[in-house]
Design an enzyme around this catalytic site. Structure first.
Site, PDB file in Angstrom:
ATOM      1  N   HIS A 181      -3.634   2.693  -9.039  1.00 25.07           N
ATOM      2  CA  HIS A 181      -4.036   3.440  -7.839  1.00 25.07           C
ATOM      3  C   HIS A 181      -4.919   4.632  -8.190  1.00 25.07           C
ATOM      4  O   HIS A 181      -5.806   5.005  -7.423  1.00 25.07           O
ATOM      5  CB  HIS A 181      -2.798   3.910  -7.058  1.00 25.07           C
ATOM      6  CG  HIS A 181      -2.332   2.919  -6.051  1.00 25.07           C
ATOM      7  ND1 HIS A 181      -3.023   2.667  -4.892  1.00 25.07           N
ATOM      8  CD2 HIS A 181      -1.267   2.091  -6.044  1.00 25.07           C
ATOM      9  CE1 HIS A 181      -2.387   1.729  -4.199  1.00 25.07           C
ATOM     10  NE2 HIS A 181      -1.324   1.379  -4.869  1.00 25.07           N
ATOM     11  N   ARG A 207      -5.203   4.844   5.042  1.00 22.78           N
ATOM     12  CA  ARG A 207      -3.990   4.904   4.214  1.00 22.78           C
ATOM     13  C   ARG A 207      -3.186   6.141   4.614  1.00 22.78           C
ATOM     14  O   ARG A 207      -3.319   7.215   4.033  1.00 22.78           O
ATOM     15  CB  ARG A 207      -4.367   4.965   2.730  1.00 22.78           C
ATOM     16  CG  ARG A 207      -5.130   3.737   2.238  1.00 22.78           C
ATOM     17  CD  ARG A 207      -5.370   3.850   0.732  1.00 22.78           C
ATOM     18  NE  ARG A 207      -5.991   2.658   0.180  1.00 22.78           N
ATOM     19  CZ  ARG A 207      -7.278   2.546  -0.112  1.00 22.78           C
ATOM     20  NH1 ARG A 207      -8.094   3.572   0.129  1.00 22.78           N
ATOM     21  NH2 ARG A 207      -7.765   1.437  -0.634  1.00 22.78           N
ATOM     22  N   ARG A 257      -2.694   2.008   8.699  1.00 18.94           N
ATOM     23  CA  ARG A 257      -1.582   1.343   8.014  1.00 18.94           C
ATOM     24  C   ARG A 257      -0.374   2.273   8.004  1.00 18.94           C
ATOM     25  O   ARG A 257      -0.494   3.455   7.688  1.00 18.94           O
ATOM     26  CB  ARG A 257      -1.974   0.996   6.574  1.00 18.94           C
ATOM     27  CG  ARG A 257      -0.869   0.262   5.808  1.00 18.94           C
ATOM     28  CD  ARG A 257      -1.342  -0.192   4.434  1.00 18.94           C
ATOM     29  NE  ARG A 257      -1.578   0.929   3.533  1.00 18.94           N
ATOM     30  CZ  ARG A 257      -2.094   0.796   2.313  1.00 18.94           C
ATOM     31  NH1 ARG A 257      -2.437  -0.407   1.866  1.00 18.94           N
ATOM     32  NH2 ARG A 257      -2.279   1.853   1.545  1.00 18.94           N
ATOM     33  N   ASN A 274      -5.318  -6.043  -4.107  1.00 15.49           N
ATOM     34  CA  ASN A 274      -4.785  -5.325  -5.270  1.00 15.49           C
ATOM     35  C   ASN A 274      -3.351  -5.743  -5.561  1.00 15.49           C
ATOM     36  O   ASN A 274      -3.006  -6.144  -6.677  1.00 15.49           O
ATOM     37  CB  ASN A 274      -4.851  -3.814  -5.055  1.00 15.49           C
ATOM     38  CG  ASN A 274      -6.215  -3.353  -4.613  1.00 15.49           C
ATOM     39  OD1 ASN A 274      -7.221  -3.970  -4.939  1.00 15.49           O
ATOM     40  ND2 ASN A 274      -6.264  -2.270  -3.858  1.00 15.49           N
ATOM     41  N   ASP A 275      -2.492  -5.628  -4.548  1.00 16.66           N
ATOM     42  CA  ASP A 275      -1.094  -6.007  -4.740  1.00 16.66           C
ATOM     43  C   ASP A 275      -0.920  -7.519  -4.794  1.00 16.66           C
ATOM     44  O   ASP A 275      -0.044  -8.023  -5.505  1.00 16.66           O
ATOM     45  CB  ASP A 275      -0.222  -5.423  -3.625  1.00 16.66           C
ATOM     46  CG  ASP A 275       0.239  -4.008  -3.941  1.00 16.66           C
ATOM     47  OD1 ASP A 275       0.264  -3.646  -5.139  1.00 16.66           O
ATOM     48  OD2 ASP A 275       0.568  -3.257  -3.009  1.00 16.66           O
ATOM     49  N   ARG A 316      -0.261  -3.475 -12.478  1.00 19.89           N
ATOM     50  CA  ARG A 316      -1.662  -3.081 -12.661  1.00 19.89           C
ATOM     51  C   ARG A 316      -1.813  -1.666 -13.204  1.00 19.89           C
ATOM     52  O   ARG A 316      -2.904  -1.272 -13.606  1.00 19.89           O
ATOM     53  CB  ARG A 316      -2.435  -3.233 -11.356  1.00 19.89           C
ATOM     54  CG  ARG A 316      -1.860  -2.513 -10.155  1.00 19.89           C
ATOM     55  CD  ARG A 316      -2.526  -3.060  -8.891  1.00 19.89           C
ATOM     56  NE  ARG A 316      -1.863  -2.669  -7.664  1.00 19.89           N
ATOM     57  CZ  ARG A 316      -2.302  -1.717  -6.846  1.00 19.89           C
ATOM     58  NH1 ARG A 316      -3.383  -1.053  -7.155  1.00 19.89           N
ATOM     59  NH2 ARG A 316      -1.665  -1.435  -5.734  1.00 19.89           N
ATOM     60  N   CYS A 366      -9.151  -5.927   2.593  1.00 21.90           N
ATOM     61  CA  CYS A 366      -9.286  -4.476   2.466  1.00 21.90           C
ATOM     62  C   CYS A 366      -8.993  -4.001   1.050  1.00 21.90           C
ATOM     63  O   CYS A 366      -8.974  -2.803   0.789  1.00 21.90           O
ATOM     64  CB  CYS A 366      -8.370  -3.752   3.453  1.00 21.90           C
ATOM     65  SG  CYS A 366      -6.616  -4.059   3.186  1.00 21.90           S
TER      66      CYS A 366
END
Length: 603
Positions: free
Chosen positions: A201, A308, A345, A471-472, A482, A519
């Site tokens: 992140h 976010r 989100r 990403n996840d 990651r 996204c």
């Protein structure tokens, strides 16, 4: 002497500046720039802290029992001597006067300088005195953190340029995503960390800030000294320390070239993203804070595909934002976007984005064996209904000011879906009973866990749209943390399993007539633009700075030809090799010839 340090390239471009080291300490140290008018007050804070520590040490000496060992008394005398060293005090104050560091940062910076001097001493006894220096410095740092010690300046003002005339680059062992947000619009033109993976992140936020960065540079914070001139080559993952004049000029020329290219791309701002064969593509922005909407509009975004919201919850010493504060933040984002849709989100806390304090069901991040699989995202929200309902109320209220879409992260179970909709129904009923203005919202689900992608028909029955968080999704599909250096090289967006989950999700959403976007990082990576277009994706959400380059790639693409290219990639045992061979120039190579044969077929 010039030297090179290699790490992982995580954010492209070139940064040149003087090194600012954030020294490691056993206690937390605040790092921020102060206003020039506050320099005298900050020096006064430092002096008061030294006076307080001096008093503590004198009290310890006075309270020693008569039979105490003489070594203890001698140790306290050494600490007092270091504390009253005027050269050390003046050097610390110089950081405040010349660089406008806050007192804690100045103390940590000078500690770093002097500690290295001790390390280079030949005399073993003198080298060992470094520990005494560190203990004294940490006592002063604790005193500076004491609210009773003068009028501490608590506001972080990193976004204000008080760092002197030279550009600065940040060097640290690691930087949290929340701290990274302090650097938006700050004096730091780039950053380097010893640890970290390409898709942690921290790296993602670096890309979102659009500043060159290198992570995983191992001993960078040990090899680089305060005020060294440093070049960050964000494309190569290279750090050059104390470069020669020739190398420095070469990189300054590259900087100018990059700036010219960015200015050229800004001309595409108002041009619709339409492929050569007439396919319209929606380009949305990912933002962390309401004010980021300004950059989204400037970049040509057609809305916000991901707000976010968790970043509203960070750097608050554990105090969660109340309904009114959240409502104002969401309302501001909606207002800034001038009628364009804003996708908010719900809070995605956990893993490498922990809070200082985690509601009534406290998330002990540091004691969780596998935080990425623990109480995070919607799991945390549902575990604390009161907190979740506060956020939902704020979002629905903001929806009365413009189009808002609600996005729910990390859903895996039907029970979680139903619990989320139950919470929304309760909140709507409350707002109606209280006659509080609110609006309707489209409700979407994040697809970031393989279980969600594999049960897409259930999700599509409940939700208006879905958004793939690559990403996840990659992390969970490949069982790769990651943020973990040791396995970061195994994190592979080109893995066939990852691409199959993405392709199937896009296909099923289209078949159901539901909206689908990506996204995650793949959306803003030009390496994947043609593939995603070929798979049928028509909505990308990324950091505003990435929009122009992606738009240019779309304008040069032919979606019909890209379907054949995507089919070739999907049928290959090694998608990466096929993807990189034909992704340039809109897949002009005959994709049908690129399908790789198995070893048996080749034989």
């Amino acid at each position: 002497m010039s030297l090179q340090v290699f790490g992982l390239p995580v954010s492209r471009g070139v940064a040149i500046g003087r090194a600012v080291l954030v020294a490691s300490s056993r206690i937390d140290v605040a790092h921020y720039f102060i206003d020039p008018v506050d320099v005298p007050a900050e020096i006064s804070r430092l002096r008061l802290a030294r006076k307080q520590v001096s008093g503590e040490l004198e009290d310890l000496k006075r309270d020693l029992p008569p039979n105490a060992q003489t070594e203890i008394l001698a140790l306290l005398d050494v600490h007092l001597m270091l504390l009253h060293d005027e050269a050390l005090a003046e050097a610390t104050c110089a950081w405040i006067v010349e660089r406008h560091y806050n007192a804690e940062w100045a103390m940590a910076a000078q500690l770093e300088v002097v500690a290295r001097q001790f390390d280079e001493m030949e005399d073993e006894y003198l080298r060992e005195r470094k520990a005494d220096l560190e203990q004294v410095a940490e006592r002063v740092l604790r005193a500076l953190g004491d609210p009773s010690n003068g009028s501490a300046i608590t506001e972080r003002v990193g976004a204000r340029d008080f760092g002197g005339e030279d550009p600065l680059v940040l060097v640290a062992n690691d930087i949290s995503p929340a701290d990274m947000l302090q650097f938006k619009g700050s004096v730091f033109t780039g950053f380097i960390t010893d640890v970290g993976g390409k898709n942690s992140h921290t790296a993602i936020v670096a890309r979102s800030l659009d500043i060159p960065a290198v992570v995983g540079a191992r001993d960078a914070s040990r090899l680089i000294r305060q005020d060294d001139w440093v070049i960050i080559d964000g494309d190569a993952g290279l750090v050059i320390v104390e470069p020669s004049s020739i190398v420095l000029e070469e990189y300054r020329f590259r900087q100018r070239q990059i700036q010219v290219e960015r200015e050229r791309l800004t001309r595409l701002r108002h041009k619709p993203a339409v492929t050569l064969d007439g396919e319209r593509v929606e380009l949305l922005a990912n933002i962390e804070l309401p004010g980021d909407g300004v950059a989204a509009l400037a970049g040509g975004a057609e809305g916000v595909g991901l707000f976010r919201s968790e970043f509203l919850f960070m750097n608050r010493d554990g105090a969660l934002p109340d309904e009114e504060e959240q409502y104002q933040a969401y309302r501001d984002a909606v207002t800034i976007m001038q009628g364009l849709p804003v996708t908010i989100r719900t809070v995605d806390i956990g893993s490498d984005k922990p809070l200082d304090r985690m509601s009534v069901h406290e998330l002990r991040h540091e004691h969780t064996l596998n935080p990425a699989m623990g109480l995070r995202a919607i799991r945390w929200s549902l575990s604390d209904p009161a907190m979740f309902e506060v956020q939902l109320r704020a979002i629905l209220r903001a929806a009365s000011h413009g189009p808002v879409r609600l996005l729910v992260p990390m859903l895996t179970h039907l029970s979680e879906i139903r619990a989320t909709f139950d919470a929304l129904r309760r909140v709507r009923a409350q707002l109606m009973r209280e006659s509080i203005p609110h609006g309707s919202v489209e409700i979407g689900a994040m697809v970031e866990v393989p279980a969600a992608a594999l049960t897409m028909p259930i999700f599509l029955r409940y939700f208006d749209f879905v958004s793939i968080g690559t990403n996840d999704l990659i992390q969970y599909t490949l069982a790769i943390d990651r943020a973990e250096e040791a396995v970061a090289h195994l994190y592979d967006p080109w893995h066939p399993a990852v691409l199959r989950l993405i392709a199937d999700t896009i296909s099923q959403a289209h078949a159901a007539g539901k909206g689908i976007s990506v996204c995650g990082e793949m959306a803003g990576d030009i390496e994947f633009t043609e593939l995603l277009l070929g798979l049928g994706l028509r909505s990308f959400s990324m950091h505003p700075a990435q929009i122009p380059a992606i738009k240019q790639r779309i304008l040069r693409s032919d979606s019909k030809r890209l379907r054949a290219y995507a089919a070739a990639v999907m049928s290959s045992d090694e998608p990466r090799s096929v993807g990189k061979d034909v992704s340039v120039a809109g897949a002009k190579v005959d994709a049908g010839e690129q399908v790789q044969k198995t070893p048996r077929e080749a034989a």
